[in-house]
Design a protein around this motif. Structure first.
Motif, short mmCIF file in Angstrom:
data_model
loop_
_atom_site.label_atom_id
_atom_site.label_comp_id
_atom_site.label_asym_id
_atom_site.label_seq_id
_atom_site.Cartn_x
_atom_site.Cartn_y
_atom_site.Cartn_z
N MET A 257 0.84 -1.20 0.00
CA MET A 257 0.00 0.00 0.00
C MET A 257 0.87 1.25 0.00
N ASP A 258 0.35 2.28 -0.59
CA ASP A 258 1.10 3.53 -0.61
C ASP A 258 0.67 4.41 0.56
N ALA A 259 1.21 5.62 0.61
CA ALA A 259 0.98 6.51 1.74
C ALA A 259 -0.10 7.55 1.48
N THR A 260 -0.99 7.28 0.53
CA THR A 260 -2.03 8.24 0.20
C THR A 260 -3.27 8.06 1.07
N SER A 261 -4.16 9.05 0.99
CA SER A 261 -5.39 9.00 1.78
C SER A 261 -6.31 7.87 1.34
N ALA A 262 -6.12 7.32 0.15
CA ALA A 262 -6.93 6.18 -0.29
C ALA A 262 -6.74 4.98 0.63
N HIS A 263 -5.62 4.91 1.33
CA HIS A 263 -5.31 3.79 2.22
C HIS A 263 -5.27 4.19 3.69
N GLN A 264 -5.81 5.37 4.01
CA GLN A 264 -5.72 5.87 5.38
C GLN A 264 -6.44 5.00 6.41
N ASP A 265 -7.45 4.26 5.98
CA ASP A 265 -8.18 3.44 6.94
C ASP A 265 -7.38 2.25 7.44
N SER A 266 -6.24 1.99 6.82
CA SER A 266 -5.37 0.90 7.29
C SER A 266 -4.34 1.40 8.30
N LEU A 267 -4.37 2.69 8.63
CA LEU A 267 -3.46 3.27 9.60
C LEU A 267 -4.08 3.18 11.00
N PRO A 268 -3.25 3.15 12.05
CA PRO A 268 -3.80 3.15 13.41
C PRO A 268 -4.73 4.33 13.68
N ILE A 269 -4.36 5.50 13.17
CA ILE A 269 -5.21 6.69 13.22
C ILE A 269 -5.26 7.21 11.79
N SER A 270 -6.44 7.30 11.21
CA SER A 270 -6.56 7.79 9.84
C SER A 270 -6.30 9.29 9.79
N SER A 271 -6.02 9.78 8.61
CA SER A 271 -5.84 11.22 8.42
C SER A 271 -7.13 11.94 8.78
N ASP A 272 -8.26 11.40 8.37
CA ASP A 272 -9.54 12.04 8.70
C ASP A 272 -9.76 12.11 10.21
N ALA A 273 -9.39 11.03 10.92
CA ALA A 273 -9.54 11.02 12.39
C ALA A 273 -8.61 12.04 13.03
N LEU A 274 -7.38 12.15 12.52
CA LEU A 274 -6.45 13.15 13.04
C LEU A 274 -7.01 14.55 12.84
N LEU A 275 -7.50 14.84 11.65
CA LEU A 275 -8.05 16.17 11.37
C LEU A 275 -9.25 16.46 12.26
N ALA A 276 -10.07 15.45 12.52
CA ALA A 276 -11.21 15.63 13.42
C ALA A 276 -10.73 15.95 14.84
N ARG A 277 -9.68 15.27 15.29
CA ARG A 277 -9.13 15.55 16.63
C ARG A 277 -8.59 16.97 16.70
N LEU A 278 -7.86 17.40 15.67
CA LEU A 278 -7.35 18.77 15.67
C LEU A 278 -8.50 19.76 15.82
N HIS A 279 -9.56 19.52 15.06
CA HIS A 279 -10.74 20.38 15.13
C HIS A 279 -11.36 20.34 16.54
N ASP A 280 -11.54 19.14 17.08
CA ASP A 280 -12.13 19.00 18.41
C ASP A 280 -11.29 19.68 19.48
N TRP A 281 -9.98 19.69 19.30
CA TRP A 281 -9.09 20.32 20.27
C TRP A 281 -8.98 21.84 20.05
N GLY A 282 -9.67 22.37 19.07
CA GLY A 282 -9.65 23.80 18.79
C GLY A 282 -8.39 24.27 18.09
N LEU A 283 -7.71 23.35 17.41
CA LEU A 283 -6.48 23.69 16.69
C LEU A 283 -6.82 23.93 15.22
N SER A 284 -6.46 25.10 14.73
CA SER A 284 -6.81 25.48 13.36
C SER A 284 -5.76 25.00 12.37
N TYR A 285 -6.22 24.76 11.16
CA TYR A 285 -5.33 24.37 10.07
C TYR A 285 -6.01 24.68 8.75
N ARG A 286 -5.19 24.80 7.72
CA ARG A 286 -5.69 24.87 6.34
C ARG A 286 -5.30 23.56 5.68
#
Length: 176
Positions: A1-30
């Motif tokens: 598997m490659d390191a793209t978001s197409a395979h993020q669900d095979s990671l211990p924490i997906s990119s989407d889950a990380l971004l949701a945590r950043l949002h929940d913690w009040g941390l801004s990002y673009r």
């Protein structure tokens, strides 16, 4: 598997889950999506598409390293900075450094080669990975980094980046 978001669900924490945590913690990002970026050269070829002119930004490269005592390090540097592994080993106070394998990268940082990022310390903190960051980050307004996959980049303020490390219990060791 490659390191793209197409395979993020095979990671211990997906990119989407990380971004949701950043949002929940009040941390801004673009968030920026783009072709997979595997090298500094790849990044330099597309960064003009999402960098803000005049912004004091830190664009980074990341090294996942291991010493002979099996200690693991994530080292984040300004992307054009030259690095001498022997000198870095002396700075870290360890012996000879080598690059960690893809298996160890997944085991300790929960990511694949090509997506190494300071944000991977969300996994590395629990695995005993020691984090080092270029002191140039102290001067940056914004830090650009992958959110656990290499076809996305987030731009986070230095303050929010440091708040992220505080939130996950990571001490930033500064490299001069």
């Amino acid at each position: 598997m490659d390191a793209t978001s197409a395979h993020q669900d095979s990671l211990p924490i997906s990119s989407d889950a990380l971004l949701a945590r950043l949002h929940d913690w009040g941390l801004s990002y673009r968030l920026h999506t783009h072709v997979p970026l595997r090298t500094v050269e790849d990044s330099q070829a597309v960064e003009h598409e999402f960098m803000v002119p005049g912004e004091k930004a830190l664009r980074i490269k990341n090294l996942y390293l291991r010493d002979k005592k099996k200690r693991n390090y994530l080292v984040t540097l300004e992307q054009t900075r030259d690095i001498d592994l022997k000198a870095l080993a002396a700075e870290l106070g360890g012996g000879t450094l080598s690059f960690g394998s893809a298996d160890r990268l997944m085991e300790h940082l929960g990511i694949r080669p090509g997506a190494v990022s300071p944000l991977a310390m969300i996994n590395g903190a629990e695995s005993g990975v020691t984090f080092y960051m270029d002191a140039a980050a102290k001067e940056a307004e914004v830090i650009y980094m992958h959110p656990l996959v290499n076809d996305r980049t987030v731009a986070m303020s230095r303050a929010d980046t440091m708040a992220f490390f505080d939130r996950i219990g990571v001490t930033v060791h500064w490299l001069p």
